[in-house]
Design a protein around this motif. Structure first.
Motif, mmCIF file in Angstrom:
data_model
loop_
_atom_site.group_PDB
_atom_site.id
_atom_site.type_symbol
_atom_site.label_atom_id
_atom_site.label_comp_id
_atom_site.label_asym_id
_atom_site.label_seq_id
_atom_site.Cartn_x
_atom_site.Cartn_y
_atom_site.Cartn_z
ATOM 1 N N ARG A 522 0.824 -1.215 0.000
ATOM 2 C CA ARG A 522 0.000 0.000 0.000
ATOM 3 C C ARG A 522 0.856 1.262 0.000
ATOM 4 O O ARG A 522 0.420 2.321 -0.450
ATOM 5 C CB ARG A 522 -0.926 0.040 1.236
ATOM 6 C CG ARG A 522 -1.892 -1.103 1.397
ATOM 7 C CD ARG A 522 -2.861 -1.273 0.261
ATOM 8 N NE ARG A 522 -3.679 -0.110 -0.047
ATOM 9 C CZ ARG A 522 -4.542 -0.059 -1.052
ATOM 10 N NH1 ARG A 522 -4.681 -1.092 -1.860
ATOM 11 N NH2 ARG A 522 -5.245 1.021 -1.270
ATOM 12 N N GLN A 523 2.099 1.145 0.504
ATOM 13 C CA GLN A 523 2.994 2.316 0.527
ATOM 14 C C GLN A 523 3.299 2.827 -0.879
ATOM 15 O O GLN A 523 3.706 3.975 -1.049
ATOM 16 C CB GLN A 523 4.316 1.961 1.224
ATOM 17 C CG GLN A 523 4.263 2.029 2.742
ATOM 18 C CD GLN A 523 5.643 1.737 3.317
ATOM 19 O OE1 GLN A 523 6.060 0.573 3.370
ATOM 20 N NE2 GLN A 523 6.346 2.773 3.720
ATOM 21 N N LEU A 525 1.335 3.701 -3.019
ATOM 22 C CA LEU A 525 0.436 4.817 -3.324
ATOM 23 C C LEU A 525 0.982 6.158 -2.829
ATOM 24 O O LEU A 525 0.467 7.216 -3.199
ATOM 25 C CB LEU A 525 -0.955 4.549 -2.733
ATOM 26 C CG LEU A 525 -1.743 3.439 -3.453
ATOM 27 C CD1 LEU A 525 -2.899 2.949 -2.618
ATOM 28 C CD2 LEU A 525 -2.221 3.937 -4.819
ATOM 29 N N LYS A 526 2.023 6.107 -1.988
ATOM 30 C CA LYS A 526 2.658 7.347 -1.527
ATOM 31 C C LYS A 526 3.766 7.805 -2.482
ATOM 32 O O LYS A 526 4.321 8.889 -2.324
ATOM 33 C CB LYS A 526 3.255 7.137 -0.121
ATOM 34 C CG LYS A 526 2.190 6.875 0.946
ATOM 35 C CD LYS A 526 2.845 6.671 2.301
ATOM 36 C CE LYS A 526 1.787 6.377 3.378
ATOM 37 N NZ LYS A 526 2.416 6.080 4.677
ATOM 38 N N LEU A 530 2.394 7.729 -8.761
ATOM 39 C CA LEU A 530 1.883 6.362 -8.829
ATOM 40 C C LEU A 530 0.461 6.359 -8.247
ATOM 41 O O LEU A 530 0.273 6.281 -7.040
ATOM 42 C CB LEU A 530 2.803 5.393 -8.059
ATOM 43 C CG LEU A 530 2.666 3.905 -8.384
ATOM 44 C CD1 LEU A 530 3.943 3.152 -8.009
ATOM 45 C CD2 LEU A 530 1.483 3.239 -7.692
ATOM 46 N N GLY A 531 -0.527 6.502 -9.139
ATOM 47 C CA GLY A 531 -1.919 6.600 -8.705
ATOM 48 C C GLY A 531 -2.608 5.248 -8.623
ATOM 49 O O GLY A 531 -1.971 4.200 -8.826
ATOM 50 N N PRO A 532 -3.922 5.234 -8.351
ATOM 51 C CA PRO A 532 -4.673 3.981 -8.185
ATOM 52 C C PRO A 532 -4.598 3.051 -9.399
ATOM 53 O O PRO A 532 -4.496 1.843 -9.248
ATOM 54 C CB PRO A 532 -6.115 4.459 -7.945
ATOM 55 C CG PRO A 532 -5.972 5.859 -7.429
ATOM 56 C CD PRO A 532 -4.758 6.418 -8.080
ATOM 57 N N PHE A 535 -1.183 1.520 -9.534
ATOM 58 C CA PHE A 535 -1.095 0.563 -8.419
ATOM 59 C C PHE A 535 -1.787 -0.748 -8.797
ATOM 60 O O PHE A 535 -1.244 -1.836 -8.585
ATOM 61 C CB PHE A 535 -1.744 1.146 -7.163
ATOM 62 C CG PHE A 535 -1.724 0.203 -5.981
ATOM 63 C CD1 PHE A 535 -0.576 0.036 -5.219
ATOM 64 C CD2 PHE A 535 -2.852 -0.543 -5.659
ATOM 65 C CE1 PHE A 535 -0.555 -0.847 -4.143
ATOM 66 C CE2 PHE A 535 -2.841 -1.433 -4.587
ATOM 67 C CZ PHE A 535 -1.688 -1.584 -3.821
ATOM 68 N N GLU A 536 -2.973 -0.635 -9.378
ATOM 69 C CA GLU A 536 -3.710 -1.840 -9.789
ATOM 70 C C GLU A 536 -2.872 -2.671 -10.772
ATOM 71 O O GLU A 536 -2.802 -3.894 -10.672
ATOM 72 C CB GLU A 536 -5.023 -1.426 -10.461
ATOM 73 C CG GLU A 536 -5.835 -2.603 -10.993
ATOM 74 C CD GLU A 536 -6.955 -2.176 -11.924
ATOM 75 O OE1 GLU A 536 -8.087 -2.604 -11.678
ATOM 76 O OE2 GLU A 536 -6.688 -1.431 -12.895
ATOM 77 N N ALA A 539 0.953 -3.726 -8.671
ATOM 78 C CA ALA A 539 1.110 -4.241 -7.302
ATOM 79 C C ALA A 539 1.406 -5.738 -7.235
ATOM 80 O O ALA A 539 2.271 -6.180 -6.475
ATOM 81 C CB ALA A 539 -0.139 -3.911 -6.476
#
Length: 713
Positions: A522-523, A525-526, A530-532, A535-536, A539
C-alpha cells in the motif's frame, strides 16, 4: 468490418474472449496484467495471444480509418458508387484499399495526365469501345490541335494509348488478379554482379525458386546481398499468362482496327506500369513476412536468454577478455555487490601468464570465488586456456561458464552504468556486467536495449521500430512473469513492470532511498505519480519478502487479499504460515474448487492461482529451465572426432537450424534435418536458446571453422 469477429476467427478463440480482451486493452490495462489477473474475463488468454490480438486490433482499426478517409475522398469527387463503397468496406487489407483508391488518388503529372490535358480522352474511349470501322488516323484528325500541341494524328493516337494504359493499370480487379498470379506462379531470381568474386552469398549467385515457397531466411539473405551490391534480384512473373488474361478482359470485339493498338497498349501498361509496381509490392510483402517471422524467432530467443535460471549463492569472478588492453576482472558477491577489480595481461602481446595466475590466486583466496563468468569476445579462447590451466594447477573448487558478451559494451558506455559505477572505466563495468548476468541474467540484461542483446541473424536489417516494440514486449512479459523484489530492484528493472513508467521507476527508487525499505504494498500509493490505476497494474508483480503482510511476498493481487485470508481461515491456516512455507499440499485440502470459489465469491481460475501461489510463494518460473553447463576443462576443434558425443548449450535458433556451444569456442550447427526423425516446420518446435542438448559430431572443417552436429543419436 466486424473487427471482433475477424479477431475471433484469426486467433481461433471465443467471441466473448475477444470482446473482454479488447475492452480491457481499451481501458488502459497492460498485457502482463490482463494475462495474469484478468483470466476470468479473457478465459485465460496468455500474453502471446494477447499481444497478437493487440497488434491485429491496431492494424484492423487503422484499416477501418483508412477506409473512411478513402470513402470521404472519393465522395468529395462525386464518384462514389454503391458498388465501389461495398468493395472498399469489404476490403481486408490496406493493399486492396489502395488498389481501389488508385484511380481516384490525386496523381503527379504522368504521360496519361498530359494526354488528358490535350483533350485526348475521347479518342481513348473510342479505341476502348472497339466499334470504329474507320482507320484510326482518320478518327484522330479532329484531335489535332496546334494550341494543345498535338501536331499529328500519330501523336494523338500515342496520347490516347497512354490514357488507356493508365486506365488498365488503375483497374483494381486486374491488379488483384495479377498480384495473385505472380505470387502463385512467379519466381524469385538472384544473380551475382561479379560471379568471380567470393562472398558469403555464393549460394545465391545463380539462384531461382518459386515465390510461394521462398523461406523467410532466404529472403533476408538475398535482400542483404542486394543491399551490399553483390546480388541483382528480380521477380520473374508469368508474363504470358498475365498478358493473356488482360487481353481477354480488354479486347472484347474482333476489330482489326483497334485490336493491334490495344495489344500494344496492354503490353505497355503491364511492362511499364503494373509489372514494376507489383514486383515492388511482392518484394515488400515477402520482406515484411520474412521480418515478422524473424522477429518472432528473435523474441523467442530473447525470452530464453532472459529466462535462464540465476546461479545463486556464489561469489563470481567476471572476466572481460582482451589482448592489448589486458583482461578486466571484477569480483561480485552473491548479491551482485562489487568486491574487487583487477586488470591482468596473460594474452598477447604481453604474455604475463605467471603474474596473472598469481593475481588470480590472491582474488580466489581473498574472496572465496567459486565460479568464473568468462565473456565470449576477443581473446576469450586464450583466456579460457589460462583459466583451465589455473583450475588444474591450483586444485581449487572452481568452475567456469562462458557467457555471451552481447550488449555488455553498450551497457558499459551508457549513462546508467556511469551512474552505477562512476569510479570505474568502461571495461571494468563490462566485467561486472559479465559476472552479474550469470548471477541473475534477467536483472542484468534489462539494463541493455533488447536489440543489443544479439538474438538472431539479420536483426539490423529489420524494421527497427517493429523489432524494438516486439523485443520490449518480450522483456516486459519475462520480467512480469518472474516478478521483482520491490526493495532491491533497480530502476531499469522496475521500468518493465506493468503500469510503471521510467519516471515512476525512478520515483520508487528515490522513495526507497529517502524512507527506507517498503514495509507493505500500500505504501506504493505514496510514491509520486503512482496513482490507483498504476497501483492496480503493478502491485501484484512487486514482492516484499519480509514485510508486514505475508501476502505481499506472493503474486496474489491486493484486490484478492480478502478472498485469500478467508480461504486460509476456512482451511485452518494463518497468514504467518505463508512465510513459514507450511502450505504445501493446500490444493488437495481445498476440495471442490467450484463450490469453494462460489463460497469465497471469486472466480474458479483466480482461486486456483491463489492456491498455487500460497503453496509456493514467489515461485520463480526460471527454476524449471535448464541450468548452464559449468566447465573445468577446455576442448579445441582439433580435439574433436567424428562420432564424438557431447553435451552442449543451444546459443541461437534460426530458421534452418540451431547453433550449439559444445565448449570449443566455435558453435556447431545442427541443421533442421538433423534435429529429429519427425517432420518439423521450424527448429523452435524442438529446441530453445539455453536448452542443454546431447549432440554427435558429423564433421569438422578446421579451415573454414565449421562444425556439423546431429541430435539424432
Amino acid at each position: 468490418m466486424d473487427i471482433i469477429q475477424k479477431l475471433t476467427e484469426e486467433l481461433q478463440i471465443k467471441r466473448s474472449q475477444t470482446e473482454a480482451a479488447v475492452k480491457l486493452i481499451d481501458e488502459g490495462n497492460t498485457i502482463p496484467f490482463i494475462a495474469r489477473y484478468r483470466k476470468e474475463m479473457t478465459g485465460s488468454l496468455n500474453d502471446e495471444v494477447l499481444r497478437n490480438l493487440n497488434e491485429r486490433l491496431a492494424y484492423l482499426r487503422n484499416l477501418e480509418e483508412k477506409k473512411e478517409q478513402v470513402l470521404s475522398a472519393i465522395e468529395e469527387q462525386g464518384k462514389l458508387t454503391e458498388e465501389l463503397k461495398a468493395q472498399i468496406l469489404s476490403a481486408e487489407t490496406l493493399v486492396v484499399v489502395d488498389d481501389l483508391y488508385r484511380p481516384y488518388r490525386p496523381k503527379r503529372r504522368t504521360r496519361a495526365t498530359i494526354a488528358r490535358e490535350k483533350g485526348l480522352d475521347g479518342l481513348a474511349n473510342l479505341i476502348l469501345l472497339q466499334r470504329t470501322s474507320k482507320p484510326l488516323e482518320e478518327e484522330a484528325l479532329p484531335y489535332i490541335s496546334e494550341e494543345k500541341e498535338v501536331a499529328t494524328a500519330e501523336a494523338a493516337i500515342e496520347g490516347a494509348k497512354d490514357i488507356i494504359a493508365e486506365i488498365i493499370s488503375d483497374e483494381s480487379d486486374y491488379r488483384i488478379h495479377i498480384r495473385g498470379l505472380t505470387f502463385q506462379n512467379g519466381r524469385l531470381q538472384s544473380t551475382a554482379k561479379n560471379p568471380e568474386e567470393s562472398s558469403v552469398f555464393e549460394m545465391y549467385y545463380d539462384y531461382e525458386e518459386a515465390i510461394a515457397k521462398a523461406a523467410g531466411h532466404r529472403i533476408l539473405a538475398i535482400n542483404r546481398g542486394e543491399a551490399e551490391k553483390i546480388l541483382t534480384v528480380k521477380i520473374l512473373a508469368p508474363e504470358e499468362d498475365i498478358l493473356r488474361y488482360l487481353h481477354k478482359k480488354i479486347i472484347t470485339r474482333d476489330n482489326p482496327i483497334t485490336t493491334p493498338i490495344l495489344t500494344d497498349v496492354i503490353e505497355d501498361s503491364y511492362k511499364r506500369l503494373i509489372g514494376p509496381a507489383i514486383e515492388r509490392e511482392i518484394r515488400s510483402d515477402l520482406t515484411e513476412k520474412a521480418q515478422e517471422g524473424a522477429i518472432k524467432v528473435f523474441g523467442r530467443n530473447l525470452e530464453q536468454i532472459l529466462m535462464q535460471p540465476p546461479i545463486t549463492g556464489q561469489v563470481v569472478l567476471g572476466w572481460d577478455p582482451a589482448f592489448r588492453t589486458g583482461c578486466k576482472l571484477a569480483v561480485v558477491d552473491p548479491t551482485g555487490k562489487v568486491l574487487d577489480t583487477k586488470v591482468i595481461y596473460p594474452t598477447e602481446p604481453h604474455f604475463k601468464v605467471a603474474e596473472a595466475k598469481k593475481a588470480l590466486t590472491r582474488l580466489v583466496d581473498q574472496h572465496h570465488i567459486t565460479l568464473i563468468s568468462l565473456g565470449n569476445g576477443t581473446a576469450s579462447r586464450e583466456s579460457e586456456q589460462i583459466i583451465t590451466e589455473f583450475i588444474k594447477e591450483s586444485n581449487k573448487p572452481l568452475q567456469y561458464v562462458i557467457v555471451s558478451e552481447a550488449g555488455a559494451s553498450v551497457y558499459s558506455a551508457s549513462k546508467l552504468a556511469a551512474e552505477e559505477f562512476p569510479d570505474f572505466d568502461v571495461a571494468q563495468r563490462s566485467a561486472v556486467s559479465i559476472a552479474r548476468r550469470l548471477q541473475d541474467p534477467l536483472a542484468e540484461l534489462v539494463k541493455i536495449d533488447p536489440k543489443s542483446i544479439g538474438v538472431g541473424q539479420y536483426q539490423h536489417d529489420m524494421n527497427q521500430k517493429r523489432l524494438g516494440e516486439a523485443l520490449t514486449g518480450v522483456v516486459e512479459d519475462s520480467v512480469n512473469r518472474v516478478g521483482v523484489d520491490l526493495n532491491t530492484a533497480s530502476a531499469p528493472l522496475l521500468e518493465y513492470i506493468s503500469g510503471i513508467s521510467k519516471t515512476i521507476a525512478r520515483n520508487i527508487v528515490e522513495f526507497r532511498e529517502t524512507n527506507g525499505r517498503f514495509r507493505n504494498r500500500r505504501q506504493l500509493l505514496k510514491v509520486s505519480k503512482l496513482g490507483p490505476k498504476a497501483f492496480e497494474q503493478c502491485a501484484g508483480f512487486l514482492r516484499i519478502s519480509d514485510g508486514e503482510n505475508p501476502l505481499d511476498r506472493t503474486s496474489v493481487h491486493p484486490e484478492s487479499y480478502d478472498a485469500a485470508l478467508r480461504l486460509l481461515e476456512k482451511l485452518g491456516f494463518q497468514p504467518s504460515d505463508i512465510s513459514a512455507g507450511s502450505l504445501k499440499g493446500l490444493s488437495k485440502k481445498a476440495g471442490n474448487l467450484k463450490t469453494l470459489a462460489q463460497e469465497l465469491e471469486i472466480g474458479e481460475i483466480t482461486l486456483a492461482d491463489i492456491l498455487a501461489e500460497l503453496e509456493k510463494p514467489a515461485r520463480d518460473p526460471r527454476d524449471e529451465m535448464p541450468k548452464p553447463i559449468l566447465r573445468t576443462d577446455v576442448l579445441e576443434m582439433k580435439d574433436l572426432q567424428e562420432g564424438m558425443i557431447l553435451k552442449g548449450t543451444v546459443r541461437n535458433v534460426i530458421d534452418f537450424g540451431a547453433f550449439v556451444d559444445i565448449g570449443v569456442h566455435q558453435d556447431g550447427l545442427v541443421h533442421i534435418s538433423q534435429m529429429t526423425d519427425r517432420y518439423i516446420k521450424h527448429p523452435l518446435e524442438v529446441v530453445s536458446v539455453g536448452d542443454i542438448v546431447e549432440v554427435k559430431i558429423l564433421s569438422v572443417d578446421l579451415v573454414r571453422k565449421r562444425i556439423q552436429l546431429t541430435m539424432k543419436l
